[in-house]
Design an enzyme around this catalytic site. Structure first.
Site, PDB file in Angstrom:
ATOM      1  N   PHE A 167       0.814  -1.213   0.000  1.00 43.41           N
ATOM      2  CA  PHE A 167       0.000   0.000   0.000  1.00 43.41           C
ATOM      3  C   PHE A 167       0.849   1.265   0.000  1.00 43.41           C
ATOM      4  CE2 PHE A 167       0.995  -0.010   4.472  1.00 43.41           C
ATOM      5  CZ  PHE A 167       0.807   1.293   4.929  1.00 43.41           C
ATOM      6  N   LYS A 168       2.112   1.159   0.409  1.00 44.31           N
ATOM      7  CA  LYS A 168       2.981   2.345   0.430  1.00 44.31           C
ATOM      8  C   LYS A 168       3.161   2.951  -0.968  1.00 44.31           C
ATOM      9  CE  LYS A 168       3.820   1.813   4.842  1.00 44.31           C
ATOM     10  NZ  LYS A 168       5.123   1.556   5.440  1.00 44.31           N
ATOM     11  N   ASP A 169       2.985   2.130  -2.010  1.00 40.89           N
ATOM     12  CA  ASP A 169       3.093   2.659  -3.380  1.00 40.89           C
ATOM     13  C   ASP A 169       2.085   3.779  -3.639  1.00 40.89           C
ATOM     14  OD1 ASP A 169       5.144   0.945  -4.315  1.00 40.89           O
ATOM     15  OD2 ASP A 169       3.692  -0.659  -4.657  1.00 40.89           O
TER      16      ASP A 169
ATOM     17  N   THR B 178       7.966   0.530   3.294  1.00 40.88           N
ATOM     18  CA  THR B 178       8.266   1.908   2.930  1.00 40.88           C
ATOM     19  C   THR B 178       9.525   1.992   2.080  1.00 40.88           C
ATOM     20  OG1 THR B 178       7.164   2.903   4.834  1.00 40.88           O
ATOM     21  CG2 THR B 178       8.942   4.174   3.835  1.00 40.88           C
TER      22      THR B 178
END
Length: 480
Positions: A117-119, A150
């Site tokens: 989800f960091k993308d 991250t």
């Protein structure tokens, strides 16, 4: 829109977005927040729902971001969003949702280049950095710390960007083999991986120490990609809005009338759920913010007891991205909780926490009203819970979830009776990043996208270092 530090007094003049984007941490050690949160109306959300259907995620991202960014021309900001959230990067649609059992939905945030989800924030941050550095004819040295996802998301988003060099710290041996391979396989002179003796908190402390040296920071034009950077948080606000809109559209199509949703968010550093808090403060119709921790349950302890107590070290678990005992973004919420009183926040985080290892808000009127005012409830998940939840979701819904997402789903089930309406669980990563736990739960390896075949066999580009800020400064000096 102007931005102030969580430790500043009320008479301080705020800074524009692009200044705090490149600055990262405030000079007084605090974190930047907008002077006020924009307000969403039912009419605005209805317009955005139509916009999402007709023009997609990037169009809604632009509308959300322009509420917080007024020093980038609209045409440029829209183009930045279009590049960051292109279907070639994230697939189509960007951030789909999928129903699970028991009124729980999954917001699929892991379709980007590093399967995490960091993308969602990093791809935007890379575009913003490159744009603003070009306007100023400057270079930027990024110093970051990662507990898992991250680092790779930042490195994939920043590599090849003009004028940007990345130094990424990670705890030695504490990430999954896949996570390590994603980072350490990158062979780029502007990407420097440093594996630190200790845990994630040691890496995070090093970043804050070096960032706190004003002269060194200025000499190297240091910036941050960790969620201490407001740009990360505001980018994540977008997917809370979009996942809400998508679920409401699906429920309307099914003939179900719903007015509010809740979010279940796995977190260790309070960055992801901080964005959910901001979205709720803006007026997104959210009942509860369900905070899920693993065995490192510092945040769960606070929301149950009012005591924020850091631990001597983070326990190593099977949801390693949450193996954190000092939640750096938590200060942003405390600032809001205490009526944006910078002096009180500074007292808690610069005196009480360092001197006694905890602070206690249990007897304050602010904590007494925390569920009603801010929606927070919380719970903890263990390794056994993760394995059982992965197995149960696979059996009931035919969906394989990663261990961090399993923490969120488990706590959502535990607290189901405490919230109204559907619960949207935010996906953390594709299961391939944590195959050992998936094998334990399901007896087989998770699906592996073609882009990641053989990644663990590639040469490693990483240097082991002790947790020494002076040594880190020398490495940055020598490289730049």
């Amino acid at each position: 829109m102007r931005y102030v530090s969580t430790r500043s007094s009320s008479d301080v003049t705020g800074l524009p977005f692009c200044d705090i984007l490149l600055d990262g941490l405030a000079p007084d050690g605090g974190l930047y927040l907008p002077e006020h949160y924009p307000t969403l109306t039912a009419e605005t959300l209805a317009q955005w729902r139509s916009l999402l259907a007709s023009e997609g995620y990037a169009a809604v991202a632009f509308e959300v971001l322009r509420l917080f960014v007024d020093d980038i021309p609209d045409a440029d900001l829209r183009a930045i969003c279009e590049r960051a959230y292109a279907v070639e990067v994230f697939g189509d649609p960007v951030v789909p949702v999928a129903p699970l059992s028991d009124g729980i939905w999954l917001a699929k945030l892991s379709e980007g280049p590093t399967a995490a989800f960091k993308d969602m924030a990093m791809q935007l941050l890379g575009q913003l950095f490159e744009y603003e550095l070009g306007r100023r004819n400057q270079t930027l040295t990024i110093l970051g710390a990662t507990s898992g996802d991250t680092g790779s998301a930042a490195e994939y988003a920043m590599r090849g960007r003009r004028g940007i060099t990345v130094f990424m710290l990670s705890p030695q041996g504490r990430m999954s083999p896949f996570q390590q391979a994603q980072m350490f396989s990158l062979d780029d002179p502007h990407i420097v991986n440093l594996a630190v003796e200790g845990v994630f908190d040691d890496c995070q402390d090093l970043v804050k120490t070096v960032m706190g040296d004003a002269a060194f920071k200025a000499a190297h034009n240091l910036g941050a990609v960790n969620s201490i950077n407001w740009g990360r948080v505001v980018a994540q606000v977008v997917y809370y809005v979009v996942s809400y809109l998508r679920v409401m559209t699906a429920l309307d199509a099914a003939g179900e009338t719903v007015t509010r949703v809740s979010f279940a968010v796995p977190t260790g550093n309070f960055g992801n759920i901080c964005a959910a808090h901001v979205a709720r403060e803006m007026g997104l119709p959210v009942d509860a913010l369900i905070l899920a921790t693993n065995e490192n349950n510092v945040l769960d302890e606070f929301f149950r007891t009012g005591v924020y107590r850091v631990r001597a070290g983070a326990e190593e678990t099977s949801s390693p991205s949450m193996d954190i005992s000092k939640a750096s973004n938590f200060e942003r919420f405390v600032y809001d909780l205490l009526g944006r009183d910078g002096a009180r926040v500074a007292e808690l985080f610069t005196r009480q926490l360092p001197e006694q290892g905890f602070f206690d808000l249990s007897g304050t009127p602010e904590f007494a009203g925390i569920r009603q005012r801010y929606g927070f409830i919380s719970g903890t998940s263990t390794h056994a819970d993760r394995v059982a939840t992965i197995r149960a979701v696979d059996a009931a819904d035919g969906v394989v979830i990663d261990p961090h997402t399993a923490d969120a789903v488990k706590v959502a089930h535990d607290l189901r009776a405490s919230v109204a309406g559907p619960i949207i669980a935010t996906e953390t990563a594709l299961p391939v990043k944590f195959s050992a736990t998936i094998v334990e739960a399901l007896g087989h390896e998770p699906a592996r996208p073609d882009a990641f075949v053989g990644i663990e066999d590639l040469p490693r580009q990483v240097t082991d270092i002790p947790a020494d800020a002076d040594l880190l400064k020398r490495i940055i000096d020598d490289h730049t």
